[in-house]
Design a protein around this motif. Sequence first.
Motif, PDB file in Angstrom:
ATOM      1  N   GLY A   1      24.058   5.638  13.233  1.00 35.45           N
ATOM      2  CA  GLY A   1      24.740   4.365  13.060  1.00 35.45           C
ATOM      3  C   GLY A   1      25.854   4.174  14.064  1.00 35.45           C
ATOM      4  O   GLY A   1      26.019   3.093  14.642  1.00 35.45           O
ATOM      5  N   ALA A   2      26.623   5.251  14.288  1.00 35.66           N
ATOM      6  CA  ALA A   2      27.730   5.153  15.239  1.00 35.66           C
ATOM      7  C   ALA A   2      27.219   4.904  16.652  1.00 35.66           C
ATOM      8  O   ALA A   2      27.740   4.052  17.389  1.00 35.66           O
ATOM      9  N   LEU A   3      26.202   5.648  17.048  1.00 43.22           N
ATOM     10  CA  LEU A   3      25.640   5.440  18.385  1.00 43.22           C
ATOM     11  C   LEU A   3      25.058   4.044  18.526  1.00 43.22           C
ATOM     12  O   LEU A   3      25.141   3.428  19.598  1.00 43.22           O
ATOM     13  N   GLY A   4      24.428   3.543  17.467  1.00 41.41           N
ATOM     14  CA  GLY A   4      23.886   2.195  17.527  1.00 41.41           C
ATOM     15  C   GLY A   4      24.976   1.153  17.711  1.00 41.41           C
ATOM     16  O   GLY A   4      24.817   0.191  18.460  1.00 41.41           O
ATOM     17  N   LEU A   5      26.124   1.341  17.010  1.00 46.79           N
ATOM     18  CA  LEU A   5      27.234   0.403  17.171  1.00 46.79           C
ATOM     19  C   LEU A   5      27.799   0.453  18.585  1.00 46.79           C
ATOM     20  O   LEU A   5      28.103  -0.583  19.191  1.00 46.79           O
ATOM     21  N   ILE A   6      27.947   1.673  19.117  1.00 49.95           N
ATOM     22  CA  ILE A   6      28.490   1.803  20.474  1.00 49.95           C
ATOM     23  C   ILE A   6      27.554   1.155  21.476  1.00 49.95           C
ATOM     24  O   ILE A   6      27.978   0.374  22.337  1.00 49.95           O
ATOM     25  N   ASN A   7      26.254   1.498  21.403  1.00 50.64           N
ATOM     26  CA  ASN A   7      25.293   0.935  22.362  1.00 50.64           C
ATOM     27  C   ASN A   7      25.111  -0.566  22.172  1.00 50.64           C
ATOM     28  O   ASN A   7      24.714  -1.264  23.104  1.00 50.64           O
ATOM     29  N   GLY A   8      25.380  -1.070  20.973  1.00 53.43           N
ATOM     30  CA  GLY A   8      25.271  -2.500  20.738  1.00 53.43           C
ATOM     31  C   GLY A   8      26.489  -3.278  21.202  1.00 53.43           C
ATOM     32  O   GLY A   8      26.513  -4.497  21.102  1.00 53.43           O
ATOM     33  N   GLY A   9      27.524  -2.593  21.676  1.00 54.35           N
ATOM     34  CA  GLY A   9      28.710  -3.269  22.214  1.00 54.35           C
ATOM     35  C   GLY A   9      29.718  -3.638  21.167  1.00 54.35           C
ATOM     36  O   GLY A   9      30.656  -4.394  21.451  1.00 54.35           O
ATOM     37  N   THR A  10      29.590  -3.110  19.950  1.00 57.23           N
ATOM     38  CA  THR A  10      30.540  -3.463  18.888  1.00 57.23           C
ATOM     39  C   THR A  10      31.946  -2.974  19.201  1.00 57.23           C
ATOM     40  O   THR A  10      32.941  -3.641  18.882  1.00 57.23           O
ATOM     41  N   VAL A  11      32.065  -1.810  19.805  1.00 56.00           N
ATOM     42  CA  VAL A  11      33.389  -1.220  20.064  1.00 56.00           C
ATOM     43  C   VAL A  11      33.865  -1.519  21.484  1.00 56.00           C
ATOM     44  O   VAL A  11      34.839  -0.930  21.942  1.00 56.00           O
ATOM     45  N   GLY A  12      33.156  -2.353  22.183  1.00 55.55           N
ATOM     46  CA  GLY A  12      33.573  -2.679  23.542  1.00 55.55           C
ATOM     47  C   GLY A  12      32.547  -2.259  24.567  1.00 55.55           C
ATOM     48  O   GLY A  12      31.498  -1.691  24.242  1.00 55.55           O
ATOM     49  N   ILE A  13      32.857  -2.550  25.813  1.00 49.30           N
ATOM     50  CA  ILE A  13      31.946  -2.239  26.901  1.00 49.30           C
ATOM     51  C   ILE A  13      32.008  -0.750  27.210  1.00 49.30           C
ATOM     52  O   ILE A  13      33.084  -0.163  27.353  1.00 49.30           O
TER      53      ILE A  13
END
Length: 708
Positions: A486-498
């Motif tokens: 889930g965390a990797l998906g959020l990061i790769n989806g741009g949720t936490v920034g570029i």
Amino acid sequence: MSATSQKPENLPTLPTPGLASGPALWMPFLLLLVSLFALVSYTAIIDKQDDLRNAEISTLNDARVLSVRLEDTLNRIDAILQALNHQIPERALTTRLPADHQTEVTQILRDNLHLFQEVSGAWIVNRQGDVIYGYGADFPREKVNFSDRPYFRLHLNEKAPQLYISPVLDGKILKKQIIVFTRALRAVNGDFLGVAIIAIALENFQRQFSAIDVGKRGSVAIRRSDNLHLIVRWPHLPNLVNQPLIANDPIGIQIKNGKREFNSRHHASADNEIRVFGIVRLENYPFYVAVAFHEYEILEAWRKRTLMLAAAVALVGVLSLLLMWRLGQSQRRERRSLQVMSAQQNRISMLASAFETGGEAIMLVSRDGLVEEVNQYCSHLTGYASAEWIQQPWQYFFEPENGQTFPATADIQTVWKSECLCRHSTGDSFPVLLTIARVMIAQRNEYHLVINFIDITERRKADQLKSDFVAVVSHELRTPLTSICGALGLINGGTVGIVPKKIASLLHLAEKNSLRLKDLINDLLDIEKLEAGKLSLHCQSLSVAQALEQAIESMQTFATSNEIRFFLSTCDPGWRVFADPVRMQQILANLLSNAVKFSPPGGQVELKVERLHPVIRFTVIDHGSGIAGNFRGKIFQKFAQAEQPATRRHGGTGLGLSITKELVERMGGRIGFFDTEGQGASFWFELSDITIDAAEPPVTVSANNHPS
């Protein structure tokens, strides 16, 4: 039971008996055999020549019959073509007529051809080469033009009437191989108005061959006599159509020399096997008919007769030898009997030794189910003395597990296996693998049961340890791995920034591998639930068409990334099966993903559905490398993977097919496969058909999953 082996005493070496009365007895016998052999050889040679000559006569007669039929057909075609030139009005070829006049032209074609069964189609072409009238085949809805055909250009330029006979063509209208017969249609003043065409499909020629019996390996062929090109042959060989005879072929030489009827015996150019040919050339047309019998079939009866003669001679020789060597045979039989008895005693001794000292507990049970003999290992495992086993029902010493029951003695026909509990003399029990085989004792004409069992206590402990390990690892890893994914998906989806480009690829790789590990854990949990019987299935009435569309849609991205197209065969929207919707998608996903992985880029994966009441069969077909022969027997085993580069390149846990098989069988279905190594594989499974009404018309789902 114990057994001892006794060595038979050494047998004395007996002298080989010789001839009874020396040369005076066997010389006449030898002369008789030589004379019989010479007579049989001479008879066989004359008989063979007679059979070959009869075959030549038969082939020539058959060729004559076919040539007469063929010439009659061609005469009739030419007569019809000439009649059409007079019967069809000129204005029907130069102007567009009203519908009733068009019907009049069609009726003219019908009147000439309705009883002519050999004709596959007839058409009238105008001076521009367009087909304007037709009979016998579906009249083309779209415009068809024959101006590019050689016969059209020939008739356009020639002045004298001429019948044109084409080579074998691929028909534009009939969509099959045909021979075309044409004549020009001309006005009274000689102007070119068009072409009348009559076409005969090759298969119609072949129907005329059905009256000729050429055996299984014979043939019938029609060739042109001007260029020796093949027109039609039975059996049909497509690669030889329109091909000439090879250079220096005996038939070609005779045809070029002008011979009309003749026989030939030589190696056929089609398969280089010897045949007897009968050839007849037509008088008025550039064709000849060749009927061929295979030499092997011609001489089949001759071989049987020769064999019978040889057998008769051999029988006379054998009987004579038997009379002369009677004493020697008697002595040899006596010596052989002693050797057989010794071998049987040795075999009995070895079997008794194996029975007693083998590493498995073995018992012999009568047809009444009572124990007759046991080996020492039975006592070693159970603590019961040998005497305590004798005349006891064999079921007394074993307890079924999981609600199973032991089969009746009379119901065991071949081999029966099961795991159960075995009683120990202490009152405890331990798990064993029980194998029961039915054997027939020929001398007593009755059957017995041979029962052997082995202690599987340690194996069950190992299986339990493995199951516990898999369960602990799966459950302990699943929760943190879900968070990581889930965390990797959020990061790769741009949720936490570029994300910086330098680490973006690493994060995508980490997410991909985390998902693969998550799939592996899910597979392990499914296997654990299946083996423990804890996997709940919620079977219900399920639409086949909707399930297939959903499965293909979910796999489309994976297929596109591998450059693979899906194709779904015709599927009736009313078909329904009894299945768990979620597990149905899991089954289809496993089979489709495997097919995609093993298909070459640019290939196609087919999903075929068939209603074979009372089941519906689903088949997934790929066109990859197929399944290696040494892997087929274990393809549905857990963690089984074929040792091929493709498998290692695409990964996989080796659990997908094992889970698929368990799910299908628990839903009351069957699963299997068939393949040809190097040409792809087809996996199929069947589920119960609960279709009530299939009133709606079938729909076809194309590669992009849109019904058409």
